[in-house]
Design a protein around this motif. Sequence first.
Motif, PDB file in Angstrom:
ATOM      1  N   UNK A  62     -22.196   1.543  -7.762  1.00  0.00           N
ATOM      2  CA  UNK A  62     -22.970   2.564  -7.066  1.00  0.00           C
ATOM      3  C   UNK A  62     -22.472   3.961  -7.428  1.00  0.00           C
ATOM      4  N   UNK A  63     -21.166   4.134  -7.577  1.00  0.00           N
ATOM      5  CA  UNK A  63     -20.615   5.426  -7.983  1.00  0.00           C
ATOM      6  C   UNK A  63     -21.069   5.791  -9.393  1.00  0.00           C
ATOM      7  N   UNK A  96     -14.036   4.903 -15.683  1.00  0.00           N
ATOM      8  CA  UNK A  96     -14.092   3.781 -14.757  1.00  0.00           C
ATOM      9  C   UNK A  96     -13.019   2.787 -15.162  1.00  0.00           C
ATOM     10  N   UNK A  97     -12.273   2.319 -14.191  1.00  0.00           N
ATOM     11  CA  UNK A  97     -11.258   1.294 -14.424  1.00  0.00           C
ATOM     12  C   UNK A  97     -11.606   0.072 -13.577  1.00  0.00           C
ATOM     13  N   UNK A  98     -11.539  -1.106 -14.188  1.00  0.00           N
ATOM     14  CA  UNK A  98     -11.848  -2.320 -13.440  1.00  0.00           C
ATOM     15  C   UNK A  98     -10.595  -3.078 -13.010  1.00  0.00           C
ATOM     16  N   UNK A 103     -12.652   4.938  -9.779  1.00  0.00           N
ATOM     17  CA  UNK A 103     -13.537   5.901 -10.424  1.00  0.00           C
ATOM     18  C   UNK A 103     -12.748   7.190 -10.545  1.00  0.00           C
ATOM     19  N   UNK A 104     -12.491   7.636 -11.781  1.00  0.00           N
ATOM     20  CA  UNK A 104     -11.690   8.832 -12.029  1.00  0.00           C
ATOM     21  C   UNK A 104     -12.565   9.943 -12.574  1.00  0.00           C
ATOM     22  N   UNK A 105     -12.329  11.137 -12.099  1.00  0.00           N
ATOM     23  CA  UNK A 105     -13.039  12.306 -12.593  1.00  0.00           C
ATOM     24  C   UNK A 105     -12.123  13.046 -13.568  1.00  0.00           C
TER      25      UNK A 105
END
Length: 135
Positions: A62-63, A96-98, A103-105
């Motif tokens: 969603x992000x 994006x890290x799983x 979620x990194x900006x």
Amino acid sequence: MLFLGLLLAALGGAVVATALTVRGFRAVLRSNERVGRLRAAALLVGAATVAVYAWGLLHLGFAVLRAEDGGAGSSPIEPCRVAGPQLASLVVGYDVSVLPLRFECRLSGGGTYVTSSVPGYVNPAAAGLGPTPFS
């Protein structure tokens, strides 16, 4: 495309968690032995682990969907706005890290910061449930 992959992974996780839950409850009902109860507990803990991770994937997807929205008001990236307007104005992209889910900006100066897109309990719950003695 990343959103679709995360959504499919979350749906797959939901299916696997459901299957493990059903098998775990069937094992509970069928067995009175210690080994059978341990097997049932392992299946149910595995189901909880997969379910919480799938829930985090859904939030992450969603992000990404909100970040990829190219409509009016799409800059700065919506998930990155929670840090405030001054920091959000420096955002040039995202990562994006799983593992762990986050979620990194990315900032124009080279730094990054993690948003609260994935609930704070997801990574600790998945890490805590995953290596239980039952698994």
